[in-house]
Design a protein around this motif. Sequence first.
Motif, mmCIF file in Angstrom:
data_model
loop_
_atom_site.group_PDB
_atom_site.id
_atom_site.type_symbol
_atom_site.label_atom_id
_atom_site.label_comp_id
_atom_site.label_asym_id
_atom_site.label_seq_id
_atom_site.Cartn_x
_atom_site.Cartn_y
_atom_site.Cartn_z
ATOM 1 N N HIS A 267 -32.474 42.784 -3.371
ATOM 2 C CA HIS A 267 -31.079 42.419 -3.665
ATOM 3 C C HIS A 267 -30.185 42.748 -2.456
ATOM 4 O O HIS A 267 -30.518 43.580 -1.624
ATOM 5 N N SER A 268 -29.036 42.067 -2.409
ATOM 6 C CA SER A 268 -28.228 42.126 -1.178
ATOM 7 C C SER A 268 -27.360 43.375 -1.060
ATOM 8 O O SER A 268 -26.978 43.750 0.041
ATOM 9 N N LEU A 269 -26.985 43.981 -2.178
ATOM 10 C CA LEU A 269 -26.031 45.118 -2.206
ATOM 11 C C LEU A 269 -24.663 44.745 -1.619
ATOM 12 O O LEU A 269 -23.947 45.592 -1.121
ATOM 13 N N ASN A 275 -16.267 42.324 -3.232
ATOM 14 C CA ASN A 275 -15.208 42.559 -4.222
ATOM 15 C C ASN A 275 -13.974 43.255 -3.653
ATOM 16 O O ASN A 275 -12.869 43.061 -4.155
ATOM 17 N N TYR A 365 -25.135 52.044 -8.303
ATOM 18 C CA TYR A 365 -25.705 50.689 -8.213
ATOM 19 C C TYR A 365 -26.908 50.588 -9.144
ATOM 20 O O TYR A 365 -27.680 51.537 -9.300
#
Length: 513
Positions: A267-269, A275, A365
Motif C-alpha cells: 500500500h502507498s501510505l 489529505n 495506520y
Amino acid sequence: MIENLHFIFGDQLSHSLLNLQHADKENDVILMCEVSQEANYAEHHKKKIAFIFAAMRHFAQELGDQGFKVDYVKLDDAKNSGSFDEELKRAIEKYQPQKISLTEPSEYRVWQKVLHWQKIHKITFEIFPDTRFLCSQVEFRNWAKDKKQLRLEFFYREMRKKHKILLDATNKPIGGKWNYDIENRKAPKTGMKSPTRISHKKDAITSEVLDLVAEKFPKNFGDLLPFHFAVTRDQAMIEAKHFIDELLINFGDYQDAMLSNEPYLYHSLLSCYINVGLLEPLEICKMAERAYHKGRAPLNAVEGFIRQILGWREYVRGIYWLRMPQYLESNFLNAKKDLPEFYWNGETQMFCLSEVVKQTKQHAYSHHIQRLMITGNFALIAGLSPKQVHEWYLGVYADAFEWVEAPNTIGMALYADGGVMASKPYAASGKYISRMSNFCKSCRFDPEITVGEKACPFNALYWNFLQENEAQLKNNQRLTFAYANLRKMEKPKLQEILAQAQKNLEKLTANKL
Ligand SMILES: Cc1cc2nc3c(=O)[nH]c(=O)nc-3n(C[C@H](O)[C@H](O)[C@H](O)COP(=O)(O)OP(=O)(O)OC[C@H]3O[C@@H](n4cnc5c(N)ncnc54)[C@H](O)[C@@H]3O)c2cc1C
Ligand code: SF4
C-alpha cells in the motif's frame, strides 16, 4: 491595518490553494493556528496530532521563506485561546483586515463555523473553492441528481473521462475494461515481505512538536515514537516516488492481502499526505499512469490504484457533502452495542483484531482491508453502535478527517446508511479472513469451526447478523446466495449457531472474547 487576512486550516497545506495564489506579500497576513478544540474533538492518535502540527509548522516556514507574512499560533503560545473562533477574532482585532480570505473547509463542522463568522464579523469574506479535489460539490450533486443508486463504478468512469486518465486515443479505457478489480484479490504468499519503508529524519521543528505532543496529550491513544512521517511536500514526494518505483508493481495483486508483522504490504501510505495537502490527488494519479506507459507497473495495479484516488476518494467526499449533517446519525440496522475495550487496548483472544489494533496503535495506520474486513466487519456483525465506531476511526488513523472517514465507516463498513454507498454489507465469516491473511494460524480459534470452544467468533456472528437483519436485508439481490444458504440450514443447526453467537456477544460485553 492590513488588506487581507488569509486563514489556512491544518489540512490545507498546499501552495496551490486559490486564496494563497491571491495573497499579497506586502499587504496581507496569513493566519495559521494549532487549537486545542481541534486537537480534542476526537480521541486523536498521538502520531496524528504530531504529524499535522509538524506539517503545519513546516508549511508556515515555507510560506515565510517565500516572503509571506505569517502569523502562526502554536498550541502552547500564552495567548492561544484554544479555538478557531477566538483566534480569528484576536487576529481581526490585531490586524483590522479589510477582508478575510479562505479556501472552503473540508469538513461540515468547520464550514458551519465559517458561516457563523460571516454573520458575526462585519468584514467581507472571500471564500475560494478547494480545487485540489477533482470533483466539486456542485458537480457531484448534479451527477447524483435523478439517480436511484449512487454507484462508485459509474462515477469513476465519468472521472476517468473528465480527467483523461488511462484512456486510449478514442477515449475508451486502456486495455478495454474500466475496472480490473477481479485481478486484485490474491491471497498473500507464505514468507512474503514488502520493501522497507522510508523513515524521514526529524529536524528541530518536528522534535519540538514531538515534545509538545508528549507533554500535552500523554493519555491519547497510540505510540508517539518511533515517528517516521514525512512532514514537508518534498518528503511526501519522496514517499510518492518510492511507492511508484518500488511498490506499485505489486499493489494490485496483493491489495486485499493481510499479514501479521507486515502492516503496509504494497500500500502507498499516501492518504495522510494527500489529505493534508502535501500531495495532490491528480499529480499522484498521473505519476501512476506514467509508470504504466513506461512499462513499470501492470494495468491491474495502476488502474486499481487510480480508482482508489480518482474514484473512491472523490466519491466519498461527494456522498459526505450530499448527506451531511444527517449522515452522522445513520443507523439503518439499528445497531446499539458499545464499542468493546479491545478496540483501544487490543486485548482480545481474536488474533486478527488484536493484530490490527496493535498495528493501529503503533503506526496510526492500517490498510483498507484491515479497516474494512477486520475492525469494520466485526463491528458490523457484532452490531456495534455506528456513532461509537465512527468516533474510533476518526481518532485512530493519521489520515482521518470526517469527510473521508465517515462515509467509509458509516456507509461502507457498517451499512448504516442503508446502502447509499455500498451495494451490500461487507459482512464476512472467519473463512474469508483465513483465505486473505495468515492471522488465523496464530489464533486460538479455528476459522473452520462455528460452534464450540475453538469456534471462530466471526462465524456464528456472521449467521446471526444475517438472521437478525433479515427484514432489512433479505431483498438485497447481492445477498440472495447468503440468504439461500441461511434458509437451507437445518433448524437445530441454526439454533446451535445462534446460541453460539449469543455466547460470543455475552463474552464481548464482559470483555472476555
Ligand atoms: C472503516 C474505514 C475507515 C476509513 N477511514 C479513512 C480515513 O479516515 N481517511 C482516509 O483517507 N481513508 C480512509 N479509509 C479509506 C482507506 O482505507 C484509506 O484511504 C487507506 O487505507 C489509506 O492507506 P494508503 O494510503 O496506504 O492507501 P492505498 O491502499 O495505497 O490507496 C491509495 C489511495 O487511495 C485513496 N483511497 C483508497 N481507498 C479509499 C477510500 N475507500 N476512500 C477514500 N480514499 C481512498 C487514499 O487516498 C489512498 O492513499 C477508510 C476505510 C474504511 C473501510
Ligand atoms: S480464527 Fe477467527 S478470530 Fe481468529 S484470526 Fe481467524 S478470523 Fe480472526
